[in-house]
Design a protein around this motif. Structure first.
Motif, PDB file in Angstrom:
ATOM      1  N   LEU A  28      13.305  -3.715  -7.180  1.00 40.02           N
ATOM      2  CA  LEU A  28      13.561  -2.334  -6.778  1.00 40.02           C
ATOM      3  C   LEU A  28      13.290  -1.358  -7.917  1.00 40.02           C
ATOM      4  N   GLY A  29      12.732  -1.884  -9.003  1.00 38.90           N
ATOM      5  CA  GLY A  29      12.282  -1.005 -10.088  1.00 38.90           C
ATOM      6  C   GLY A  29      13.358  -0.610 -11.073  1.00 38.90           C
ATOM      7  N   ALA A  30      14.440  -1.409 -11.189  1.00 39.70           N
ATOM      8  CA  ALA A  30      15.562  -1.030 -12.057  1.00 39.70           C
ATOM      9  C   ALA A  30      15.162  -0.978 -13.528  1.00 39.70           C
ATOM     10  N   SER A  31      15.518   0.120 -14.201  1.00 39.11           N
ATOM     11  CA  SER A  31      15.477   0.072 -15.662  1.00 39.11           C
ATOM     12  C   SER A  31      16.901   0.128 -16.224  1.00 39.11           C
ATOM     13  N   LYS A  32      17.821   0.762 -15.500  1.00 34.97           N
ATOM     14  CA  LYS A  32      19.247   0.686 -15.860  1.00 34.97           C
ATOM     15  C   LYS A  32      20.066   0.611 -14.575  1.00 34.97           C
ATOM     16  N   ILE A  33      20.828  -0.458 -14.453  1.00 30.70           N
ATOM     17  CA  ILE A  33      21.569  -0.717 -13.209  1.00 30.70           C
ATOM     18  C   ILE A  33      22.987  -0.191 -13.320  1.00 30.70           C
ATOM     19  N   PHE A  34      23.441   0.522 -12.308  1.00 29.35           N
ATOM     20  CA  PHE A  34      24.812   1.003 -12.255  1.00 29.35           C
ATOM     21  C   PHE A  34      25.624  -0.005 -11.446  1.00 29.35           C
ATOM     22  N   VAL A  35      26.429  -0.812 -12.139  1.00 27.13           N
ATOM     23  CA  VAL A  35      27.186  -1.879 -11.482  1.00 27.13           C
ATOM     24  C   VAL A  35      28.593  -1.376 -11.156  1.00 27.13           C
ATOM     25  N   VAL A  36      28.987  -1.477  -9.891  1.00 31.27           N
ATOM     26  CA  VAL A  36      30.312  -1.035  -9.451  1.00 31.27           C
ATOM     27  C   VAL A  36      31.120  -2.242  -8.992  1.00 31.27           C
ATOM     28  N   SER A  37      32.318  -2.401  -9.531  1.00 31.35           N
ATOM     29  CA  SER A  37      33.200  -3.460  -9.053  1.00 31.35           C
ATOM     30  C   SER A  37      34.643  -2.992  -9.247  1.00 31.35           C
ATOM     31  N   ASP A  38      35.594  -3.925  -9.268  1.00 31.63           N
ATOM     32  CA  ASP A  38      36.982  -3.506  -9.487  1.00 31.63           C
ATOM     33  C   ASP A  38      37.747  -4.589 -10.252  1.00 31.63           C
ATOM     34  N   PRO A  39      38.948  -4.254 -10.718  1.00 29.71           N
ATOM     35  CA  PRO A  39      39.683  -5.202 -11.566  1.00 29.71           C
ATOM     36  C   PRO A  39      39.956  -6.552 -10.894  1.00 29.71           C
ATOM     37  N   GLY A  40      40.164  -6.550  -9.593  1.00 33.31           N
ATOM     38  CA  GLY A  40      40.432  -7.810  -8.902  1.00 33.31           C
ATOM     39  C   GLY A  40      39.248  -8.765  -8.985  1.00 33.31           C
ATOM     40  N   VAL A  41      38.063  -8.229  -8.822  1.00 31.27           N
ATOM     41  CA  VAL A  41      36.855  -9.059  -8.881  1.00 31.27           C
ATOM     42  C   VAL A  41      36.608  -9.514 -10.326  1.00 31.27           C
ATOM     43  N   GLU A  42      36.954  -8.646 -11.275  1.00 30.11           N
ATOM     44  CA  GLU A  42      36.861  -9.032 -12.685  1.00 30.11           C
ATOM     45  C   GLU A  42      37.724 -10.258 -12.950  1.00 30.11           C
ATOM     46  N   GLU A  43      38.961 -10.171 -12.446  1.00 24.05           N
ATOM     47  CA  GLU A  43      39.926 -11.238 -12.684  1.00 24.05           C
ATOM     48  C   GLU A  43      39.414 -12.589 -12.179  1.00 24.05           C
ATOM     49  N   ALA A  44      38.722 -12.559 -11.058  1.00 27.88           N
ATOM     50  CA  ALA A  44      38.193 -13.802 -10.482  1.00 27.88           C
ATOM     51  C   ALA A  44      36.993 -14.316 -11.282  1.00 27.88           C
ATOM     52  N   GLY A  45      36.512 -13.520 -12.213  1.00 27.35           N
ATOM     53  CA  GLY A  45      35.415 -13.977 -13.082  1.00 27.35           C
ATOM     54  C   GLY A  45      34.027 -13.609 -12.603  1.00 27.35           C
ATOM     55  N   TRP A  46      33.951 -12.951 -11.440  1.00 26.09           N
ATOM     56  CA  TRP A  46      32.612 -12.728 -10.858  1.00 26.09           C
ATOM     57  C   TRP A  46      31.850 -11.587 -11.509  1.00 26.09           C
ATOM     58  N   VAL A  47      32.589 -10.618 -12.054  1.00 28.81           N
ATOM     59  CA  VAL A  47      31.891  -9.519 -12.726  1.00 28.81           C
ATOM     60  C   VAL A  47      31.140 -10.067 -13.936  1.00 28.81           C
ATOM     61  N   GLU A  48      31.839 -10.869 -14.738  1.00 31.04           N
ATOM     62  CA  GLU A  48      31.201 -11.436 -15.924  1.00 31.04           C
ATOM     63  C   GLU A  48      30.017 -12.324 -15.521  1.00 31.04           C
ATOM     64  N   ALA A  49      30.191 -13.064 -14.449  1.00 29.73           N
ATOM     65  CA  ALA A  49      29.090 -13.925 -13.976  1.00 29.73           C
ATOM     66  C   ALA A  49      27.865 -13.081 -13.620  1.00 29.73           C
ATOM     67  N   LEU A  50      28.093 -11.975 -12.930  1.00 29.87           N
ATOM     68  CA  LEU A  50      26.976 -11.110 -12.536  1.00 29.87           C
ATOM     69  C   LEU A  50      26.327 -10.472 -13.767  1.00 29.87           C
ATOM     70  N   LEU A  51      27.175  -9.948 -14.662  1.00 32.48           N
ATOM     71  CA  LEU A  51      26.611  -9.272 -15.841  1.00 32.48           C
ATOM     72  C   LEU A  51      25.806 -10.264 -16.685  1.00 32.48           C
ATOM     73  N   ASP A  52      26.255 -11.510 -16.736  1.00 28.35           N
ATOM     74  CA  ASP A  52      25.497 -12.543 -17.462  1.00 28.35           C
ATOM     75  C   ASP A  52      24.116 -12.766 -16.844  1.00 28.35           C
ATOM     76  N   ILE A  53      24.082 -12.754 -15.530  1.00 30.54           N
ATOM     77  CA  ILE A  53      22.794 -12.931 -14.833  1.00 30.54           C
ATOM     78  C   ILE A  53      21.851 -11.780 -15.201  1.00 30.54           C
ATOM     79  N   LEU A  54      22.408 -10.577 -15.257  1.00 30.05           N
ATOM     80  CA  LEU A  54      21.581  -9.414 -15.618  1.00 30.05           C
ATOM     81  C   LEU A  54      21.140  -9.515 -17.085  1.00 30.05           C
ATOM     82  N   ARG A  55      22.061  -9.942 -17.953  1.00 33.18           N
ATOM     83  CA  ARG A  55      21.729 -10.060 -19.385  1.00 33.18           C
ATOM     84  C   ARG A  55      20.626 -11.089 -19.610  1.00 33.18           C
ATOM     85  N   GLN A  56      20.713 -12.196 -18.870  1.00 35.15           N
ATOM     86  CA  GLN A  56      19.700 -13.257 -19.031  1.00 35.15           C
ATOM     87  C   GLN A  56      18.289 -12.738 -18.772  1.00 35.15           C
ATOM     88  N   GLU A  57      18.206 -11.721 -17.920  1.00 34.84           N
ATOM     89  CA  GLU A  57      16.883 -11.165 -17.616  1.00 34.84           C
ATOM     90  C   GLU A  57      16.638  -9.883 -18.408  1.00 34.84           C
TER      91      GLU A  57
END
Lengths: 380, 380
Positions: A28-57
């Motif tokens: 979709l042509g991203a050069s900077k992605i605006f990631v929206v989530s919330d503390p509950g999803v952070e707690e479950a570990g999924w925010v970090e998992a997603l950000l890692d996927i973005l960092r890897q690329e």
């Protein structure tokens, strides 16, 4: 048959599909992605998992998590400010209905200007939004599929519904593995939201052959898998519920919803009632109210819920409604409004607010504020 | 369950929806529309009707009609040259599978360069295509829904299949009123193409819960409405067939097709056999060939076709296959290859070509060129 439209996002579905987030953002042509989530999803570990996927690329991103259930207008405006300041260009949401709806609001404001209240109603959005990739972490809200976003106007204490084809995300990624970290309280309410989507879209006056097929498929899968999913928490059942939610989502985004959503929004705006909890309470009563004007369709719903046809359409429909009440009882969630509201004095005002809700336009049976107040009182 | 994707265009459906063509083109930012159709559609009056709709909104356009059934590579290249010369920016196709497939080829070449043969196969397209609005005038090809285009390489006498998500049109407009001017010979072949889409997508190894629902819905509506539509030519039945085709299209664009399409493409490339006619001949034999490896799914197909479950899956499946043969007989279309081909000497070469067809990759049962030759010989 009237002219109708059927639009859904590109759907990516399956265990491990979270990994596709970076490919999708790039496409979709991203050069900077605006990631929206919330503390509950952070707690479950999924925010970090997603950000890692973005960092890897090596994808650049900004992270925003100031979102609560029934997201507020000022949160959307704050998010939009951050998006602009950081010059982001793709919106990615990870979460339940609240972060997803907030993310849509942000995408709307950064591209169309103004404040979210400017867009309340249907088809008020004129300019295209930035590309959106949405990743749900619950089953039921289906904001990842829909052209709806619902944001609370804090001052008016009203949940505003914005409906626009531009709010359909470009890509929806549903990874059933994300559902495994949900606790019981997180699973249950969205499932009733999904049941309401399936039922209300099916009897909507703007339902069409494509939406009807998805409504019934969603309803069928929900009824088959809610009990086993809650009992054993097996991935197989969670996955089927995710398919159910996606199906209901494809239906309701195109056929809209009805009275139940108007009633739930009014309670959510005034007293922050969890949206799905409102549906588990109200859906059977709303079905009873609508029954006289759509008996044949309600009978089909009853047949899907119970697996049986009784002697009359009315009997089949009523059996379905009773089965939903029984399900609610078995699960042990509130069955009366008094269990979740402090007192009933708010109900007349809630009824007046519900009458103005855009979802009421697509209810098969008209309802004025007194009809609505009667339903609230019956459920007290 | 594997990870899967489900993508379809925005669908606009209904009597009179042709009127939406100009709004859709505008929404996609058109300043000059490249309209692709063919002489048959002109004769029915629909080209003039469409161009009038564009004129009413003062939309500029270029018209291209050099398209034959089984469209040729040079036609696509000529169209691309005209598009570039005229600096068009949106592609609009009006017609059956041939104009639509040619239009996709043109959109592909003007945005990605080279010649159409460069993109043969799956996922060979890297750059986005110009926006596309497709308006089918037959039921069955469903190029308006799909990520496929099939163009004949004149030199090699091969129908090349190009598969890419970028080939899904942005908007599909299906107006059942356009079907009323079709004669019997125009209606029948695409219906068998649609039957093949429904059946082959259902047994595809990459079928998923979303495509399966659409395969069966398409098949069911086809079986219910083909006979009455041919007999009475009522709009109600034509409309249901258009819904059927759209449903099959949503299935096959995401689950692909199989052996039947490989066989039909090979005949179409070498001898210009009408695609749907090839399917009406070959589909039952292909189903028999696949039956041993997907008995349960073939039984479901048989049940939808006949409305009955027999004692075994095999018997149910075979009853469905026989019912299709009976339908073919009733309609009075060719039942043997010798009725449409001059002699059988081409069949070994056709079998070698079919083995290389990309559609064979998603057939549930592998087939080498001898297996294919056997099927052709059986059908001689």
């Amino acid at each position: 048959m009237d002219i109708f439209k059927f639009a859904i996002p590109e759907v990516i579905f399956g265990r491990g599909s979270l990994q596709y987030a970076s490919i999708c953002a790039k496409r979709l042509g991203a050069s900077k992605i605006f990631v929206v989530s919330d503390p509950g999803v952070e707690e479950a570990g999924w925010v970090e998992a997603l950000l890692d996927i973005l960092r890897q690329e090596n994808l650049d991103f900004v992270y925003f998590n100031d979102v609560v259930p029934n997201p507020r207008d000022f949160q959307v405006h704050n998010g939009a400010e951050l998006y602009r300041r950081e010059e982001a260009d793709v919106v990615m949401a990870l979460g339940g209905g609240s972060p997803m709806d907030a993310a849509k609001g942000i995408a709307l404001i950064v591209s169309n200007g103004g404040v979210i209240a400017d867009y309340e109603g249907a088809n008020m959005v004129s300019r295209p939004l930035p590309p959106m990739v949405f990743i749900p972490t619950t089953m039921g809200s289906e904001s990842n599929i829909s052209q709806f976003t619902v944001v609370t106007d804090v001052e008016r204490r009203v949940k505003m519904t914005v409906i626009s084809r531009t709010l359909v995300p470009n890509i929806s990624i549903t990874d059933p593995l994300l559902l495994e970290t949900l606790n019981r309280d997180q699973i249950i309410p969205p499932l009733f939201d999904s049941l309401a989507h399936a039922v209300e879209s099916y009897v909507s006056p703007i339902a069409n052959p494509f939406t009807e097929a998805w409504s019934l498929k969603g309803l069928d899968l929900l009824m088959r898998h809610i009990r086993p999913a809650l009992e054993h928490r097996r991935l197989e059942d969670l996955e089927q519920l995710a398919i159910a939610g996606t199906s209901s989502g494809m239906a309701f985004t195109n056929a809209s919803v009805g009275l139940g959503h108007a009633l739930a929004h009014a309670l959510g705006g005034m007293h922050d009632v969890v949206h799905g909890t409102a549906h588990s309470l109200l859906l059977p009563s709303v079905m009873r109210y609508n029954l006289p004007v759509c008996e044949a369709k309600m009978a089909k719903i009853g047949e899907v819920i119970t697996g049986k046809r009784l002697k009359t359409d009315e009997a089949t429909a009523l059996a379905g409604i009773e089965a939903l009440e029984q399900l609610r009882g078995e699960i042990g969630i509130p069955g009366r409004l008094r269990e979740i509201l402090p007192d009933r004095t708010m109900l007349p005002q809630a009824s007046h607010n519900a009458v103005k809700d855009i979802c009421l336009l697509t209810n098969p049976r008209p309802a004025d504020w007194k009809d609505i107040l009667n339903i609230y009182y019956e459920m007290w």
